[in-house]
Motif scaffolding. Sequence first.
Motif, PDB file in Angstrom:
ATOM      1  N   ASP A 117       1.871  22.010  13.640  1.00  0.00           N
ATOM      2  CA  ASP A 117       0.865  22.579  12.707  1.00  0.00           C
ATOM      3  C   ASP A 117       0.150  21.530  11.882  1.00  0.00           C
ATOM      4  O   ASP A 117      -1.144  21.586  11.761  1.00  0.00           O
ATOM      5  N   GLN A 121      -3.877  20.979  12.069  1.00  0.00           N
ATOM      6  CA  GLN A 121      -4.733  20.748  11.114  1.00  0.00           C
ATOM      7  C   GLN A 121      -5.428  19.447  10.760  1.00  0.00           C
ATOM      8  O   GLN A 121      -6.583  19.348  10.699  1.00  0.00           O
ATOM      9  N   GLU A 124      -8.343  19.374  13.458  1.00  0.00           N
ATOM     10  CA  GLU A 124      -9.295  20.456  12.969  1.00  0.00           C
ATOM     11  C   GLU A 124     -10.183  19.524  12.032  1.00  0.00           C
ATOM     12  O   GLU A 124     -11.474  19.630  12.092  1.00  0.00           O
TER      13      GLU A 124
END
Length: 354
Positions: A117, A121, A124
């Motif tokens: 995760d 992130q 992104e």
Amino acid sequence: MSRNLNSRIVRAMIALTLLAFAVVYFGLIAYFFFIYEWLYPEFTDDDFLRTGDIVTLGLLLGIGISTASLLGWILARRIVEPLKSVAEAARRVAEGDFSARASLRSGNFGEAGDLVDDFNQMAERLQRAETELQYSNSAIAHELRTPLTILRGRLQGLSDGAFTPSPELYSRLIEHVDDLSAIVEELRTLALGNAGQLDLQVARLDLAEEAEAAMTSLEEALAKAGIAATRHLGRAVTTADRARLRQAFVALLENCCRYAPGSTVLVETGVSTKHVFFRCTDTGPGLSAENRARAFERFWRADESRGRARGGSGLGLPIVKAIAKAHGGDALILPSQNAGLAVEIRLPRRDLPF
């Protein structure tokens, strides 16, 4: 790396099994030689370990090692798979593919999920930064092209004798130069703010006084835009850079002049539990929810066709946010059910210098 980790985990499980077997085996020997013999004197060495006992111990050891190897391989696979996924995605990101994401299968450890995760992130954010950089480069070229083209045309006309030199013509040329200088200074402010290098000359001040000064300096512009300005200025003392805050306040009021002419503007300052604030609310057309999310992006305008015509560069709100963040605060658009736009600058409550 993954194969090495697999083998290490399997070897560690086998070593653990052998250690447990050795502890049990030598513990039995100690038991039979020192304790069992004392309790049962008739015990003889011939009764210690027969062939069947040795075979049984061998089978138990083999079963233990096999089980440890299988469990070690399963454990290693669950650990290595998310690492391989992150490594592969990181390799693609390093090669320029910012759309790469790591994947996670069900049944993995919670820490593996957190790792995937966090990496996704980060990827992104890198993708957004790359997209914004590409857009900014294109937007900078677009913003500079118009005044430069006009300047070149006017100067070429003067050189060819097509235009008659006059104070009015030179004034217009100077205005275009001022536009270029303003864009360059805004870009410099943004760059310093994003790098955390915005120089601040902090002093103790009251936001109410600074807001009053900003509104006074723009009285003519507000009146020309048909804006009725009201103020509720409560005392809000903090330590900040006076010039930078004045720049941010003026930017918000100029934004109202451009995009909310003929509206009513309410300017407020005050103190909340954790921060002091400057709030500017207009009754203009406002922004949709989607546009509010993009309002602080560089060079973004809600209406691309009218931004330059109204004098806006699309850098006003991003500069406001950069100045607020440089002071340890933030700038945000407040949610509202009514038409209009409410932008608030929040700064930490500080009574002493940084």
